[in-house]
Design a protein around this motif. Structure first.
Motif, PDB file in Angstrom:
ATOM      1  N   SER A  13       3.524 -13.033 -27.374  1.00  0.00           N
ATOM      2  CA  SER A  13       3.564 -13.353 -25.941  1.00  0.00           C
ATOM      3  C   SER A  13       2.427 -12.706 -25.169  1.00  0.00           C
ATOM      4  CB  SER A  13       4.904 -12.920 -25.344  1.00  0.00           C
ATOM      5  OG  SER A  13       5.119 -11.530 -25.529  1.00  0.00           O
ATOM      6  N   ALA A  14       1.649 -11.826 -25.848  1.00  0.00           N
ATOM      7  CA  ALA A  14       0.522 -11.159 -25.186  1.00  0.00           C
ATOM      8  C   ALA A  14      -0.689 -11.155 -26.124  1.00  0.00           C
ATOM      9  CB  ALA A  14       0.902  -9.739 -24.787  1.00  0.00           C
ATOM     10  N   PRO A  15      -1.226 -12.344 -26.429  1.00  0.00           N
ATOM     11  CA  PRO A  15      -2.344 -12.402 -27.387  1.00  0.00           C
ATOM     12  C   PRO A  15      -3.606 -11.740 -26.836  1.00  0.00           C
ATOM     13  CG  PRO A  15      -1.993 -14.544 -26.351  1.00  0.00           C
ATOM     14  CD  PRO A  15      -0.843 -13.673 -25.929  1.00  0.00           C
ATOM     15  N   ARG A  16      -4.354 -11.134 -27.747  1.00  0.00           N
ATOM     16  CA  ARG A  16      -5.607 -10.458 -27.412  1.00  0.00           C
ATOM     17  C   ARG A  16      -6.401 -10.334 -28.702  1.00  0.00           C
ATOM     18  NH1 ARG A  16      -1.174  -7.616 -27.878  1.00  0.00           N
ATOM     19  NH2 ARG A  16      -1.115  -5.580 -28.916  1.00  0.00           N
ATOM     20  N   ALA A  17      -7.620  -9.824 -28.602  1.00  0.00           N
ATOM     21  CA  ALA A  17      -8.480  -9.753 -29.779  1.00  0.00           C
ATOM     22  C   ALA A  17      -7.844  -8.939 -30.897  1.00  0.00           C
ATOM     23  CB  ALA A  17      -9.837  -9.164 -29.389  1.00  0.00           C
ATOM     24  N   ALA A  18      -7.167  -7.849 -30.540  1.00  0.00           N
ATOM     25  CA  ALA A  18      -6.551  -6.986 -31.553  1.00  0.00           C
ATOM     26  C   ALA A  18      -5.256  -7.570 -32.107  1.00  0.00           C
ATOM     27  CB  ALA A  18      -6.288  -5.601 -30.964  1.00  0.00           C
ATOM     28  N   LYS A  19      -4.654  -8.517 -31.402  1.00  0.00           N
ATOM     29  CA  LYS A  19      -3.379  -9.104 -31.819  1.00  0.00           C
ATOM     30  C   LYS A  19      -3.339 -10.564 -31.370  1.00  0.00           C
ATOM     31  CE  LYS A  19       0.945  -8.641 -33.427  1.00  0.00           C
ATOM     32  NZ  LYS A  19       1.226  -8.320 -34.855  1.00  0.00           N
ATOM     33  N   PRO A  20      -4.106 -11.429 -32.041  1.00  0.00           N
ATOM     34  CA  PRO A  20      -4.154 -12.831 -31.634  1.00  0.00           C
ATOM     35  C   PRO A  20      -2.946 -13.619 -32.129  1.00  0.00           C
ATOM     36  CG  PRO A  20      -5.531 -12.507 -33.559  1.00  0.00           C
ATOM     37  CD  PRO A  20      -4.993 -11.144 -33.183  1.00  0.00           C
ATOM     38  N   ILE A  21      -2.775 -14.810 -31.580  1.00  0.00           N
ATOM     39  CA  ILE A  21      -1.881 -15.799 -32.176  1.00  0.00           C
ATOM     40  C   ILE A  21      -2.584 -16.329 -33.418  1.00  0.00           C
ATOM     41  CG2 ILE A  21      -0.826 -18.077 -31.866  1.00  0.00           C
ATOM     42  CD1 ILE A  21      -0.757 -17.414 -28.816  1.00  0.00           C
ATOM     43  N   ARG A  22      -1.896 -16.310 -34.561  1.00  0.00           N
ATOM     44  CA  ARG A  22      -2.504 -16.752 -35.821  1.00  0.00           C
ATOM     45  C   ARG A  22      -1.957 -18.124 -36.194  1.00  0.00           C
ATOM     46  NH1 ARG A  22      -6.890 -15.089 -37.889  1.00  0.00           N
ATOM     47  NH2 ARG A  22      -6.273 -14.518 -39.994  1.00  0.00           N
ATOM     48  N   VAL A  23      -2.867 -19.024 -36.526  1.00  0.00           N
ATOM     49  CA  VAL A  23      -2.503 -20.393 -36.888  1.00  0.00           C
ATOM     50  C   VAL A  23      -2.972 -20.671 -38.313  1.00  0.00           C
ATOM     51  CG1 VAL A  23      -2.776 -22.845 -36.333  1.00  0.00           C
ATOM     52  CG2 VAL A  23      -2.754 -21.142 -34.488  1.00  0.00           C
ATOM     53  N   ALA A  24      -2.033 -21.012 -39.184  1.00  0.00           N
ATOM     54  CA  ALA A  24      -2.351 -21.436 -40.549  1.00  0.00           C
ATOM     55  C   ALA A  24      -2.295 -22.959 -40.597  1.00  0.00           C
ATOM     56  CB  ALA A  24      -1.359 -20.834 -41.545  1.00  0.00           C
ATOM     57  N   ARG A  25      -3.324 -23.563 -41.140  1.00  0.00           N
ATOM     58  CA  ARG A  25      -3.394 -25.022 -41.275  1.00  0.00           C
ATOM     59  C   ARG A  25      -3.292 -25.412 -42.738  1.00  0.00           C
ATOM     60  NH1 ARG A  25      -8.100 -25.461 -40.001  1.00  0.00           N
ATOM     61  NH2 ARG A  25      -9.198 -26.392 -41.759  1.00  0.00           N
ATOM     62  N   GLY A  26      -2.509 -26.422 -43.032  1.00  0.00           N
ATOM     63  CA  GLY A  26      -2.342 -26.804 -44.432  1.00  0.00           C
ATOM     64  C   GLY A  26      -2.063 -28.280 -44.607  1.00  0.00           C
TER      65      GLY A  26
END
Length: 270
Positions: A13-26
């Motif tokens: 809920s608080a994305p930033r450079a040190a803790k981004p939202i990570r998206v895996a594509r497959g």
């Protein structure tokens, strides 16, 4: 829906450079899910932009999509999911915390929180928790953006679309793979060799298809190394959500059981 792109999203809920939202594509071919790549989103605005990715795709999102019916009824909030989310989005985080804390304070020790039906089989935190982990804030930050982007939330909405969002929970699949062993930490001092070995064991099990989902993960050598090396576990959590989405993409009603509550929602594969 065949040959849809698949995504797994480890949300914050608080994305930033040190803790981004990570998206895996497959992509899925039979019982094999190939990891095509990992992406980092550094802000909620970037997340909203990413949601416009053209379909068809099915995504597993690691955040709750609904609140416990008991809580909603007690607070006198709307009992329709769309109306409830609009009401919830209009509240500040301080207002959410104050109302949820008052609800908990009025209840006996040992049953402070209300739970959704799916929390039990998934062994998940109640979606009204505002700390450790703050999933109530994740819902507040994520679901209104999903709805604003016109993404389809099966079970919550009757209308369809070719961008499909499902509630995933990586912890459910992780426990199946390595039991109660801890495999991640955001704190440097807690990023131990034991947790690294747990991540390696988990990746090995995913590649060998040792889960009830009946899927095998296909990785390059570099991808395998990256997943094991990410001590935060965020990359691995995104991949776990990806596999849950891959499983759901072939299931009737995307894995929602008959009779699941459209207000509360359901966790994929629970």
């Amino acid at each position: 829906m065949t040959q849809a792109l698949l995504f797994g999203i480890d949300f914050t809920s608080a994305p930033r450079a040190a803790k981004p939202i990570r998206v895996a594509r497959g992509e899925r071919q039979g019982a094999v899910v190939r990891l095509a790549g990992l992406q980092s989103l550094l802000s909620l605005e970037a997340f909203s932009e990413w949601l416009a990715t053209p379909g068809p795709w099915v995504g597993g999102f690691d955040l709750p999509f609904g609140l416990p019916r008991e809580l909603v009824q007690t607070l006198g909030w709307p009992l329709d999911h769309a109306a409830l989310m609009a009401h919830y989005a209009a509240l500040s985080r301080d207002e959410i915390r104050t109302q949820f804390a008052a609800f908990c304070d009025a209840r006996p020790v040992g049953s402070k929180f209300a739970h959704r039906v799916c929390d039990g089989p998934a062994n998940a935190s109640p979606s009204m928790k505002w700390v450790n982990p703050p999933v109530a804030y994740m819902l507040h930050a994520g679901v209104p953006r999903l709805l604003a982007a016109g993404v389809w939330l099966p079970g919550h909405q009757a209308a369809g679309g070719d961008r499909v969002a499902l509630e995933a929970y990586p912890g459910l699949l992780a426990r199946e793979l390595i039991g109660r062993r801890s495999y991640k930490s955001d704190t440097k001092a807690a990023q131990t060799t034991e947790r690294l070995i747990a991540r390696k064991d988990m990746v090995d099990a995913l590649e060998q298809g040792r889960t009830r989902l009946g899927l095998r993960l296909k990785l390059s050598h570099a991808q395998r190394d990256d997943l094991v090396a990410d001590a935060s576990g965020d990359s691995l959590d995104a991949v776990l959500a990806l596999l849950q989405a891959a499983w759901a993409s072939t299931q009737p009603r995307f894995g929602w059981p008959e009779g699941a509550d459209p207000l509360e929602g359901w966790i994929v594969s629970a």
